[in-house]
Design a protein around this motif. Sequence first.
Motif, short mmCIF file in Angstrom:
data_model
loop_
_atom_site.label_atom_id
_atom_site.label_comp_id
_atom_site.label_asym_id
_atom_site.label_seq_id
_atom_site.Cartn_x
_atom_site.Cartn_y
_atom_site.Cartn_z
N GLU A 229 0.85 -1.18 0.00
CA GLU A 229 0.00 0.00 0.00
C GLU A 229 0.88 1.23 0.00
OE1 GLU A 229 -2.39 0.07 3.51
OE2 GLU A 229 -0.73 0.68 4.81
N GLN A 230 0.27 2.37 -0.31
CA GLN A 230 1.06 3.59 -0.38
C GLN A 230 0.22 4.77 0.07
OE1 GLN A 230 3.50 4.20 -3.91
NE2 GLN A 230 2.88 6.35 -3.99
N VAL B 152 -3.22 11.06 -0.49
CA VAL B 152 -3.75 10.00 -1.35
C VAL B 152 -3.36 8.65 -0.77
CG1 VAL B 152 -3.74 8.96 -3.65
CG2 VAL B 152 -3.66 11.46 -3.41
N TYR B 153 -4.36 7.78 -0.60
CA TYR B 153 -4.13 6.42 -0.14
C TYR B 153 -4.45 5.45 -1.26
CZ TYR B 153 -5.00 1.91 1.98
OH TYR B 153 -4.99 0.58 2.25
N GLU B 154 -3.53 4.51 -1.51
CA GLU B 154 -3.71 3.53 -2.59
C GLU B 154 -3.34 2.15 -2.07
OE1 GLU B 154 -2.48 5.51 -6.67
OE2 GLU B 154 -1.05 6.06 -5.09
N ARG B 155 -4.18 1.18 -2.43
CA ARG B 155 -3.89 -0.22 -2.11
C ARG B 155 -4.47 -1.08 -3.20
NH1 ARG B 155 -5.33 -3.37 3.54
NH2 ARG B 155 -4.80 -5.47 2.85
N GLU C 154 -10.37 0.74 -3.57
CA GLU C 154 -10.58 2.06 -4.15
C GLU C 154 -9.49 3.03 -3.69
OE1 GLU C 154 -13.85 5.70 -4.08
OE2 GLU C 154 -13.92 4.04 -2.64
N ARG C 155 -8.98 3.83 -4.61
CA ARG C 155 -8.05 4.90 -4.29
C ARG C 155 -8.81 5.99 -3.54
NH1 ARG C 155 -6.52 9.75 -6.92
NH2 ARG C 155 -4.28 10.20 -6.87
N GLN C 156 -8.26 6.43 -2.42
CA GLN C 156 -8.93 7.43 -1.60
C GLN C 156 -8.08 8.68 -1.50
OE1 GLN C 156 -10.70 6.22 2.05
NE2 GLN C 156 -11.40 4.26 1.27
N GLU C 157 -8.74 9.83 -1.52
CA GLU C 157 -8.03 11.10 -1.47
C GLU C 157 -8.66 11.98 -0.40
OE1 GLU C 157 -7.21 14.87 -4.47
OE2 GLU C 157 -7.16 12.81 -5.25
#
Length: 506
Positions: free
Chosen positions: A398-399, A408-411, A415-418
């Motif tokens: 994850e990042q 910005v959260y991505e896994r 779903e990409r969350q901002e």
Amino acid sequence: MSWLQQRERGGAALRLMGWIARVAGWRLSYALLFPVTAYFLLTAPARQKEAVRRFQRRALGRETGWRDLWRPYFAFAATMLDRVYLLRGQTTGFRITVSGLEALDAKIAEGQGCVLLGAHLGSFTAMRALADGCAGRRCPVEVMAFMYEANAQLANKLFSALSQEKAQLVVPLGRPDSMLRAKECLERGGLVGILADRRPAVGEDRVVPLPFLGASAPFPAGPHILAAVLKAPVMLAFGIWKGPRRYEILFEPFADRVVLNRASREEDLRAVAARYAVRLEVVARAHPENWFNFYDFWEEMAEPAAAAAPARGPSVARRAALGLPLLALPRLARAQAQPETGGLEAVMAALSAVRRTEAVFEESKSIAGLADTLSSSGTLRWEAPSTLEKRVVYPFAEQVTVSGARLVYERAGRERQEVNLDQAPEVRALVEAIRSTLAGDLAVLREHYEVGFSGSLQDWTLRLSPLSMRVRAVVQRVEVQGAAGRITRFETVGNESSVMRISYRS
């Protein structure tokens, strides 16, 4: 297959039904539910229908047929149609009866906030309509619902458009400010509704295997841990669909307060979750057509060869601000600052001179009420003036990236969350604890924290005590250790505590 993996269906049909409901009225819309239900039942995945049948066989105690299978699909469609009208305040023709309201009234009269534990059984919107006065009496306090909505975005977007005011009172779990809003609502004497039958739940993917309808099923621990942290009375609440525009709202006392003792935390947690499962089983047996968990609830069906189970880990709510805790806490006293201006200014100058760096980290997190500690590792990248990237490589990928006012959260597979930090001041404060330290920006740090300092340039410690009451509801303190212009240890202390140890590549 987890319910999170099931693809949302019928976006166009939902929009069409919403339009028909508003234009043609309830009677025609209700008549259309029959062909609509038939379509969705016939085209439902075989695994979904088998999951429903397994529930029904256990709840009804017999083999089931197509008529049994039809009922939950039709009941779900009917509650979706009613939701259109209830959200718009068009309650003419609805009959809502209530049982057990006296106990809830007593809590409200005492000025106590209360947690309402529900399930994906019946309609929460019907309970919302009760609070709005549909049954003849308006609830004197606010009612806020906390739900995990990741797999129903099309439906949620449609229903939110019907009533922006009511949409604000439904808070998706997994957002950085979710738990803060729950705590504040309870402090105002309001009611907080949480659906406690599915994982992932509030703040933690951990589950407790419990007997349910004759077999072991995974129930989330999170709602019960949250109730213990919030120290509020707890009641059970269900909005049962009884037929066309007919609902029965059931309230039942559950606990004056959920207590998880330090010496017997695991046993206490299992006991309170088991009590919830027992009561849910009673209601599910009595109203099986209201069971809207259209997935393998017991997690006993073999996965298709092509399906990969999603990696499980802590929720987005606990990761979005770069691993800082985001669960609600009781207010705690501000730590005393220990200013040594010369040394502090020298450290800030050394930090601000580092414009770009990369490091590796190892982090351990613990949550009050849980014996387990979550470990993770990965890389950190800092680029002045405001870009910070945290990339987790173990135990899952994850990042989280912060740049300027955007987080910005991505896994993978999610779903990409901002998050706009300008609209989330509490999250900004948590982010600035590490970002402004890396930037050597003492002025920004002091906008959010009382800054204490000890040590020397070669071995220093910052102790950050939040200035904001809202932030103090999240984290008691932050401690940052380092040498010259490098951070070597970053610790947060709160209901969720974490320690990150940082080493540099060069």
